[in-house]
Enzyme design. Sequence first.
Site, short mmCIF file in Angstrom:
data_model
loop_
_atom_site.label_atom_id
_atom_site.label_comp_id
_atom_site.label_asym_id
_atom_site.label_seq_id
_atom_site.Cartn_x
_atom_site.Cartn_y
_atom_site.Cartn_z
N ALA A 196 32.84 -16.67 -9.95
CA ALA A 196 33.72 -16.89 -8.79
C ALA A 196 35.19 -16.81 -9.13
O ALA A 196 36.03 -16.71 -8.24
CB ALA A 196 33.40 -18.24 -8.15
N ARG B 193 44.38 -14.06 -15.77
CA ARG B 193 45.00 -13.35 -16.90
C ARG B 193 44.77 -11.84 -16.86
O ARG B 193 45.34 -11.11 -17.65
CB ARG B 193 44.48 -13.96 -18.23
CG ARG B 193 45.01 -15.36 -18.48
CD ARG B 193 44.21 -16.09 -19.56
NE ARG B 193 43.00 -16.71 -19.01
CZ ARG B 193 42.11 -17.39 -19.74
NH1 ARG B 193 42.30 -17.53 -21.05
NH2 ARG B 193 41.05 -17.94 -19.17
N TYR C 160 34.55 32.70 -11.13
CA TYR C 160 34.16 31.60 -10.25
C TYR C 160 32.90 32.01 -9.50
O TYR C 160 32.91 33.01 -8.77
CB TYR C 160 35.28 31.25 -9.26
CG TYR C 160 34.78 30.27 -8.20
CD1 TYR C 160 34.31 29.02 -8.59
CD2 TYR C 160 34.76 30.60 -6.86
CE1 TYR C 160 33.81 28.12 -7.64
CE2 TYR C 160 34.27 29.71 -5.90
CZ TYR C 160 33.79 28.48 -6.31
OH TYR C 160 33.29 27.59 -5.39
N SER D 103 33.94 43.92 -14.25
CA SER D 103 35.03 42.95 -14.27
C SER D 103 35.88 43.03 -13.02
O SER D 103 35.96 44.07 -12.38
CB SER D 103 35.92 43.22 -15.49
OG SER D 103 35.16 43.06 -16.65
N ARG E 81 37.85 51.41 -5.08
CA ARG E 81 39.10 51.42 -5.86
C ARG E 81 40.04 52.39 -5.19
O ARG E 81 39.59 53.44 -4.73
CB ARG E 81 38.86 51.97 -7.26
CG ARG E 81 38.27 51.03 -8.22
CD ARG E 81 38.06 51.76 -9.53
NE ARG E 81 37.12 51.00 -10.33
CZ ARG E 81 36.46 51.48 -11.36
NH1 ARG E 81 36.63 52.73 -11.74
NH2 ARG E 81 35.64 50.71 -12.02
C1 UD1 Z 1 35.28 -21.44 -20.28
C2 UD1 Z 1 34.91 -22.82 -20.84
C3 UD1 Z 1 35.35 -22.88 -22.31
C4 UD1 Z 1 34.63 -21.77 -23.08
C5 UD1 Z 1 34.87 -20.40 -22.43
C6 UD1 Z 1 33.91 -19.41 -23.04
C7 UD1 Z 1 35.06 -24.45 -19.02
C8 UD1 Z 1 35.88 -25.51 -18.39
N1 UD1 Z 1 35.60 -23.85 -20.08
O1 UD1 Z 1 36.69 -21.32 -20.36
O2 UD1 Z 1 35.01 -24.13 -22.88
O3 UD1 Z 1 35.08 -21.76 -24.41
O4 UD1 Z 1 34.60 -20.44 -21.02
O5 UD1 Z 1 34.14 -18.11 -22.59
O6 UD1 Z 1 33.96 -24.19 -18.58
N2 UD1 Z 1 34.33 -19.58 -12.71
C9 UD1 Z 1 33.78 -19.87 -11.48
N3 UD1 Z 1 34.40 -20.78 -10.68
C10 UD1 Z 1 35.52 -21.45 -11.06
C11 UD1 Z 1 36.06 -21.16 -12.33
C12 UD1 Z 1 35.44 -20.22 -13.13
O7 UD1 Z 1 32.77 -19.29 -11.10
O8 UD1 Z 1 36.01 -22.26 -10.28
C13 UD1 Z 1 33.67 -18.58 -13.55
C14 UD1 Z 1 34.56 -17.41 -13.90
O9 UD1 Z 1 34.42 -16.37 -12.96
C15 UD1 Z 1 34.07 -17.00 -15.29
C16 UD1 Z 1 33.50 -18.29 -15.86
O10 UD1 Z 1 33.30 -19.17 -14.77
O11 UD1 Z 1 33.04 -16.03 -15.20
C17 UD1 Z 1 34.44 -18.92 -16.88
O12 UD1 Z 1 35.69 -19.18 -16.28
P1 UD1 Z 1 37.06 -18.98 -17.05
O13 UD1 Z 1 38.16 -19.38 -16.16
O14 UD1 Z 1 37.11 -17.65 -17.68
O15 UD1 Z 1 36.89 -20.10 -18.20
P2 UD1 Z 1 37.54 -20.14 -19.64
O16 UD1 Z 1 38.93 -20.64 -19.53
O17 UD1 Z 1 37.32 -18.86 -20.33
CA CA Z 2 36.49 -16.89 -19.76
#
Ligand code: UD1
Ligand code: CA
Length: 477
Positions: free
Chosen positions: A32, A37, A386, A425, A460
Amino acid sequence: MIRQTNFSPDLLIYCFFVYLMRMKLDIVILAAGQGTRMHSDKPKVLHELAGKPLLTHVYHGAKTLNPDSIYIVYGYGGNEVYESLPALDVEWVEQAEQLGTGHAVQQVIPNIDDDNLVLVLYGDVPLITNDTLKALVETGRSSGFSLLTAFLDEPRGYGRIIRDENGRMLRIVEEKDATPEEKAINEINTGFMVVKASLLKPWLKKLGNDNAQKEYYLTDIIEIAVSEGSEIETLQPGSEIEIYGVNDRAQLSQMERYYQLIQSHELMRQGVTIFDPARFDLRGDLEVGQDVEIDINVLLEGRNRIGKNVRIGPNCIIKDTVIGDDVEIKANCVIENAVIGNACQIGPFSRIRPDAVLEDHVHVGNFVELKKSTIGHGTKINHLSYVGDSEVGMNVNIGAGTITCNYDGANKHKTIIGDNVFIGSDTQLVAPVTVKNGATIAAGTTVCRDVEEDALAISRTEQKVVKKWKRPGKTKH
Ligand code: UD1
Ligand code: CA
């Protein structure tokens, strides 16, 4: 007589294992998040790795476990995620506001039965293998809670695993909440965990958001579990690459190279020669025979099927194409949605566009463009031509600079060329037009009317000769 049955301890253990094995497995994929980043309007999980969305990779990994259900939590980008991936056989659960990974799991948990086992996967960690997931699920089945961790030389960005002096796990601290000492720990949380639903449900209710990101972290269930006396099993993946997450575009490109190398090595194991795995890209699915040689900078996209003993020269792009046996594709060809028969020779610099069908032993040379055409057995189109919307027979020779004029500005028309035809040709074939078997078209002819079998067509202007012609000289200023 009453017969008494004594259950042996062995039988009881066996029954217990059968019970464990029957515990249903539900997989929750978290997808979600926006992926701040990435600096993108597109939800992160739709960014592509080797031509497929990150989420599709995670889904395929999940599928290899034959779970009872797969839930995907979506949110950022609204319906875009599930509308982009209609082929996924999952239940979609919305997390309208992205309040953290713990909050994401909270959205799904009411759908899951207390007796089930829950495996949590992250939609941005695409290279996890079936072996690792299987090991994680098996330990989770017996322990009730198992977590995949990894030891990284460069742990930046990941949650760190905090253990006591006896090595017992205490909690996970996120990078943004970590002290400098905690940041120095190199055991990290991969995010993958297996928990019994009956344990997970009450733990999720206890999550708070008192942290640097004001989010409900899934990782906080560890501290809650420990406070209740639960033991957490940890295990590590076979390879570090499996747990790399994609958080920015630099990681995405790095991951692409890792994945391409994995694919290249798999193909080499199957008997394909890849001249330089660092300069080979497969974005999609490939079925390939033995003794295929792939030179540098080749890109294979979509669904390709390649026969045996095929050589693909440098800098070729081939998409959604079927290639027979003993084919040679020389440097710099672009081929899309075509069927190429056995023992064909293509290129260098050929462009073969959708719906071109080449029968066996066809030669197509440099600067030849083919589109929506069938080219018969043994026919040669070697230079600068072509051929579009055409049916070309067997053993035809199409000379340099031949053009099928298939478009009149409004509609497309067909050119039909029989067997054993010779086209000189610089011929234009103004479609719709038919050149019958054995006919000859003289060089420079504009064919506007059908040509009979074995006839010669020539158009021709007569050559004039001006004797002792003096070319103009350069003007002096
Ligand atoms: C998360 C972990 C971290 C771990 C890392 C590994 C947590 C709090 N942290 O950090 O410990 O080392 O993954 O890759 O879990 N997502 C949702 N809903 C939200 C937030 C995130 O579905 O509200 C999903 C994102 O789409 C993603 C995954 O959860 O696929 C991880 O979220 P992300 O924000 O990337 O977490 P990290 O900071 O990488
Ligand atoms: Ca992540």
